[in-house]
Design an enzyme around this catalytic site. Sequence first.
Site, PDB file in Angstrom:
ATOM      1  N   ASP A 199      -0.978   5.089   2.887  1.00  0.00           N
ATOM      2  CA  ASP A 199      -0.811   6.393   2.220  1.00  0.00           C
ATOM      3  C   ASP A 199      -0.834   6.334   0.691  1.00  0.00           C
ATOM      4  O   ASP A 199      -1.398   7.219   0.046  1.00  0.00           O
ATOM      5  CB  ASP A 199       0.472   7.087   2.717  1.00  0.00           C
ATOM      6  CG  ASP A 199       1.744   6.260   2.520  1.00  0.00           C
ATOM      7  OD1 ASP A 199       1.639   5.066   2.159  1.00  0.00           O
ATOM      8  OD2 ASP A 199       2.847   6.809   2.717  1.00  0.00           O
TER       9      ASP A 199
ATOM     10  N   HIS B 166       0.769  -1.256   0.000  1.00  0.00           N
ATOM     11  CA  HIS B 166       0.000   0.000   0.000  1.00  0.00           C
ATOM     12  C   HIS B 166       0.799   1.305   0.000  1.00  0.00           C
ATOM     13  O   HIS B 166       0.202   2.360  -0.126  1.00  0.00           O
ATOM     14  CB  HIS B 166      -0.988   0.007   1.178  1.00  0.00           C
ATOM     15  CG  HIS B 166      -0.354  -0.142   2.540  1.00  0.00           C
ATOM     16  ND1 HIS B 166      -1.088  -0.108   3.703  1.00  0.00           N
ATOM     17  CD2 HIS B 166       0.931  -0.342   2.916  1.00  0.00           C
ATOM     18  CE1 HIS B 166      -0.272  -0.277   4.734  1.00  0.00           C
ATOM     19  NE2 HIS B 166       0.949  -0.433   4.284  1.00  0.00           N
ATOM     20  N   HIS B 167       2.137   1.252   0.177  1.00  0.00           N
ATOM     21  CA  HIS B 167       2.901   2.514   0.222  1.00  0.00           C
ATOM     22  C   HIS B 167       3.416   2.984  -1.131  1.00  0.00           C
ATOM     23  O   HIS B 167       3.816   4.147  -1.259  1.00  0.00           O
ATOM     24  CB  HIS B 167       4.113   2.388   1.156  1.00  0.00           C
ATOM     25  CG  HIS B 167       3.783   2.105   2.582  1.00  0.00           C
ATOM     26  ND1 HIS B 167       2.913   2.885   3.318  1.00  0.00           N
ATOM     27  CD2 HIS B 167       4.199   1.119   3.429  1.00  0.00           C
ATOM     28  CE1 HIS B 167       2.816   2.385   4.550  1.00  0.00           C
ATOM     29  NE2 HIS B 167       3.584   1.318   4.631  1.00  0.00           N
ATOM     30  N   ALA B 168       3.457   2.100  -2.136  1.00  0.00           N
ATOM     31  CA  ALA B 168       4.063   2.482  -3.420  1.00  0.00           C
ATOM     32  C   ALA B 168       3.291   3.627  -4.067  1.00  0.00           C
ATOM     33  O   ALA B 168       2.059   3.656  -4.055  1.00  0.00           O
ATOM     34  CB  ALA B 168       4.119   1.274  -4.358  1.00  0.00           C
TER      35      ALA B 168
ATOM     36  N   HIS C 175      -0.073   3.393   7.965  1.00  0.00           N
ATOM     37  CA  HIS C 175      -1.063   4.157   7.197  1.00  0.00           C
ATOM     38  C   HIS C 175      -1.011   3.769   5.720  1.00  0.00           C
ATOM     39  O   HIS C 175       0.071   3.694   5.135  1.00  0.00           O
ATOM     40  CB  HIS C 175      -0.774   5.663   7.360  1.00  0.00           C
ATOM     41  CG  HIS C 175      -1.682   6.538   6.566  1.00  0.00           C
ATOM     42  ND1 HIS C 175      -1.245   7.633   5.846  1.00  0.00           N
ATOM     43  CD2 HIS C 175      -3.025   6.472   6.372  1.00  0.00           C
ATOM     44  CE1 HIS C 175      -2.283   8.201   5.254  1.00  0.00           C
ATOM     45  NE2 HIS C 175      -3.370   7.524   5.557  1.00  0.00           N
TER      46      HIS C 175
END
Length: 393
Positions: free
Chosen positions: A186, A145-147, A184
């Site tokens: 993000d 989920h951060h990429a 998170h």
Amino acid sequence: ESGITRPKGYNVSFHCNPEMEKHHFGMTHPMKPWRLTLSKSLIYSYGMSFAMDNYISRAATYEELASFHSTDYLDFLGTVLPEPVPRDLENQNPDLKFNLGGSDCPLFDGLYDYCSMSAGGALDAARKITANQSDIAIAWGGGLHHAKRAEASGFCYINDIVIAILELLRFYPRVLYVDIDVHHGDGVEEAFFSTDRVMTVSFHKYDPNNFFPGTGALDDNGPKNEHNPGAHHAVNVPLNDGITDEQYDMLFNSIIGKIVEKFRPSAIALQCGADSLAGDRLGRFNLQVQGHGACVEFCKKMGLPLVLFGGGGYTPRNVARAWTYETSIAIGCQDNISSVLPQHTPWRDQFRQDTLFPTLEQILGEPRQNRNPQKRLQEIVQHVSEQLRFVQA
Ligand code: VJV
Ligand code: CA
Ligand code: ZN
């Protein structure tokens, strides 16, 4: 034989790629793709493969990756070679291209293959849903989920979730994204900042100065300029160390319940990062396998098409327990499986205790202090209720 049966008319599909699991981020890097092998070993030992459609997922194509990522970034990702000597924590390169090659996002052997296989599994899962062939599709190798569009971040290079949600949006008017990883979400939040067709909700440890990535405050709800349809469509649930199953369950059910009622999604994408479990190498919460799984159960009860993604999870034995229990919930056999790990489970000694549901005492010895006063949790629920007044399905 195993007592696991396939309920008529309810289809679960399972998407994995054994080749992906063989990649290494480096000897002491917390991200261990091998946890996927351990998870599958437990899932199969319980006999669950007989109650699902099992697929070896493809690698996503360049064009599929480019549905979200910039071609500059993909071209670079496709040509970078592993460094001869892995960088250590002290030896950070100050000018990393696309944030690649630092200690969080190292360049390792087969990096591009690893990334395209993770995205391929997520995309295959989304397509089984849009083809109406699965009610729940599982891609434990996804959830990164951060990429960002043109940047690696926090062990994530390709955002398989964004790519899968873009596929869902070709068929469904609205998608709800829910993220129970301790970090998170993000990258997914930012990707859909300017649309009202995706609502993103992340539950996470929030401490802007001391916990990655430092974003996701309660009142960060999407850019609030006048003409942004995506304003108010980012929900953040910032938490503190030591939250328990009971508290998390209360928050999750009340917040997701209200959101489903108001936003009326046509499908749900759930990131099941297992670093929110007690005893995780990077996490801070006191969640048990039961409490983590309760979130999957609640989403399933909404009766909408559901894609389950993996994510973080840095204590492999507990990751395997959680994703096994959650696979059983997807199938609907959670009350029929033994809490004692099957005798023939490969690597059974890795699990330390022979139970699927170790107690907090077994996991931690002394549970982590709970720094989430009930009053603060009420304020969070209150804020989300008020935020939802701006949301129209
Ligand atoms: O906190 C950070 C960034 C730093 C710079 C890099 N150093 C190593 C750590 C501090 C500011 N990064 C986080 C990233 C967490 C990513 C979570 C991903 C997910 O679960 O949400 C989804 C898959 C972080 N926390 C801990 C570490 N990095 C860490 C990285 C290492 C390490 C130990 C800890 C990298 C290499 C090695 N050890 C050998
Ligand atoms: Ca999260
Ligand atoms: Zn995480």
